[in-house]
Each structure stands twice: as C-alpha cells, then as structure tokens.
Design a protein around this motif. Sequence first.
Motif, mmCIF file in Angstrom:
data_model
loop_
_atom_site.group_PDB
_atom_site.id
_atom_site.type_symbol
_atom_site.label_atom_id
_atom_site.label_comp_id
_atom_site.label_asym_id
_atom_site.label_seq_id
_atom_site.Cartn_x
_atom_site.Cartn_y
_atom_site.Cartn_z
ATOM 1 N N ARG A 85 -7.613 4.708 9.768
ATOM 2 C CA ARG A 85 -9.031 4.377 9.968
ATOM 3 C C ARG A 85 -9.191 2.927 10.408
ATOM 4 O O ARG A 85 -9.978 2.616 11.304
ATOM 5 C CB ARG A 85 -9.803 4.635 8.681
ATOM 6 C CG ARG A 85 -10.135 6.111 8.457
ATOM 7 C CD ARG A 85 -11.028 6.289 7.267
ATOM 8 N NE ARG A 85 -11.522 7.669 7.194
ATOM 9 C CZ ARG A 85 -11.569 8.386 6.087
ATOM 10 N NH1 ARG A 85 -11.169 7.860 4.940
ATOM 11 N NH2 ARG A 85 -12.028 9.620 6.098
ATOM 12 N N GLU A 86 -8.436 2.031 9.771
ATOM 13 C CA GLU A 86 -8.521 0.619 10.141
ATOM 14 C C GLU A 86 -8.052 0.375 11.563
ATOM 15 O O GLU A 86 -8.492 -0.572 12.225
ATOM 16 C CB GLU A 86 -7.687 -0.209 9.155
ATOM 17 C CG GLU A 86 -8.285 -0.274 7.757
ATOM 18 C CD GLU A 86 -7.333 -0.886 6.742
ATOM 19 O OE1 GLU A 86 -6.212 -1.280 7.154
ATOM 20 O OE2 GLU A 86 -7.692 -0.963 5.550
ATOM 21 N N ARG A 105 -6.040 5.325 5.214
ATOM 22 C CA ARG A 105 -6.747 4.042 5.298
ATOM 23 C C ARG A 105 -6.256 3.236 6.502
ATOM 24 O O ARG A 105 -7.058 2.652 7.250
ATOM 25 C CB ARG A 105 -6.531 3.235 4.019
ATOM 26 C CG ARG A 105 -7.324 3.727 2.824
ATOM 27 C CD ARG A 105 -7.383 2.658 1.733
ATOM 28 N NE ARG A 105 -6.055 2.206 1.340
ATOM 29 C CZ ARG A 105 -5.320 2.781 0.389
ATOM 30 N NH1 ARG A 105 -5.791 3.849 -0.245
ATOM 31 N NH2 ARG A 105 -4.134 2.298 0.072
ATOM 32 N N ALA A 106 -4.946 3.195 6.703
ATOM 33 C CA ALA A 106 -4.389 2.431 7.818
ATOM 34 C C ALA A 106 -4.827 3.026 9.152
ATOM 35 O O ALA A 106 -5.125 2.286 10.106
ATOM 36 C CB ALA A 106 -2.868 2.407 7.723
ATOM 37 N N ASP A 133 -3.063 8.568 1.026
ATOM 38 C CA ASP A 133 -4.232 7.682 1.010
ATOM 39 C C ASP A 133 -3.972 6.411 1.809
ATOM 40 O O ASP A 133 -4.834 5.939 2.568
ATOM 41 C CB ASP A 133 -4.597 7.321 -0.435
ATOM 42 C CG ASP A 133 -5.243 8.476 -1.183
ATOM 43 O OD1 ASP A 133 -5.698 9.427 -0.523
ATOM 44 O OD2 ASP A 133 -5.287 8.425 -2.424
ATOM 45 N N ALA A 134 -2.773 5.849 1.655
ATOM 46 C CA ALA A 134 -2.435 4.615 2.365
ATOM 47 C C ALA A 134 -2.408 4.838 3.874
ATOM 48 O O ALA A 134 -2.904 4.006 4.654
ATOM 49 C CB ALA A 134 -1.085 4.082 1.882
ATOM 50 N N ALA A 188 0.825 -1.209 0.000
ATOM 51 C CA ALA A 188 0.000 0.000 0.000
ATOM 52 C C ALA A 188 0.860 1.261 0.000
ATOM 53 O O ALA A 188 0.475 2.292 -0.556
ATOM 54 C CB ALA A 188 -0.935 -0.001 1.207
#
Length: 231
Positions: A112-113, A109-110, A105-106, A35
């Motif tokens: 949020r996860e 996303r990480a 972006d990566a 990612a």
Amino acid sequence: AFSALTPCERLIQAKDLPVTPLADYRRLQGELGDALKIDWCGALTWSNEPGESEALVRDHAARGSDIRLVTRDEIATLEPYLIAPPDCAAFAPSEGALDPVIATDALIRAAREAGAAISLTTPVIALATDSARVTGVVTRGGTIDADRVVLAAGLGTVPLCAAIGITPAIDTSPALLLRFRAAQALLRRIVSTPAFEIRQPAATTILAAGDYIDDSPANGPQAVAQRALMA
C-alpha cells in the motif's frame, strides 16, 4: 525434499526454482526491516534411514543449498534437549521461520505504501482472456485488466487455470498445527523428524505440525497431538 509440514511458516531452499525463496525473503527483510520478523534459526531434518538423510544432503547440496550432514554428537550439541538424536541428520543453517499473519500484514502495508491497490474482499471467479492471452481477472464486481496476472490461490489455482487448458501440479497436503506450552526454551532450531516438524517461536510456546490422517479416534487431531507430546 525437506519436510515442509508448515509451509507458511518455514522458509526453505527452493528445489527447482532459479530464484530461491530464501534470497527473496532476505531481500524483503532488508527492505522492510523489523516489520518482517524472520527467525533465521536453521533446521535439522532426518529420516528413519541414515541413507535417506545422506541422499537428501547430496541432492540439495548439488543444487547449491547451504546444507551439510551432521553426526549424532554434533546433533546433540546443536539441540541438547533431544532425548534420542539420530545417527545423522541434514543441517541447513540458513533456513528460517516466520509468523504468516505478521508477514502478510507487513507485506500488505508495504504494498500500500508503494502505491498498490489492495482488495482483500474481492473474489476472483475467472481469468479474463483474449484468444490465448490472459488479460486480467474477472471478479464479482467486474473485470480488472492487467498486463500480468500472478496466481497465488493455492488449490484455487486449479479451477482458474482449467478455463485456459492448463492443469497445475498442485495437490492437497493437509496437516495439523499443534501448539504446546513449555516451561523453558527447549529448541534452538526447526527440527523435522519422520513423524512431525517442530519449532519454538517463544520461550513458553512450542509449535508442531503433523500429517492429517483422518478423524478417527486413533488418528484424529487429539491422537496426533498426544503422540507428538509423548515423542
């Protein structure tokens, strides 16, 4: 220090920080895998005066950087398409580059996860304080309390800190990012010359960065692009 005309793309060894960005990005790449796309291509950097390139190597090597001085013959081997290699250059094989949009972006996303709440459209207008302690941030939608606040707002950090009596050592460094089409792969690494910095993220694309001077016909974006193309 190394030229860093594209600081959002080029990953370099920190000059004074105890934890280097290179180590952090390698750790992040290990955690995020494909990612976070980083090209650990290395970098060649030189000045007009060989003595300045030699001093750069001594300075960064003394701080633990993976860097060494290379001569014209080795430079020609590292980058065979250079028309006029310098007498010597600083070679940092551990440096790399990334696409800032893909990286952002990566990381979002990480985060949020991992359970972070992301508010991309919530402007921070001030720091919330209690006496001399920062307790959160003030937004247009209200105050968000926090145990710790990390300021990563670029030049926007200066007015935020003014309210608490701190003046960060941050200044503007405007640059022009130039994109050229290439018929083939010409560059293997980041190449930083006294005039500009250049790398090739794809076989048919070359990115270059040069200092922004002004908008005059002699120094405007078109003129800088033309000089970079001719070089």
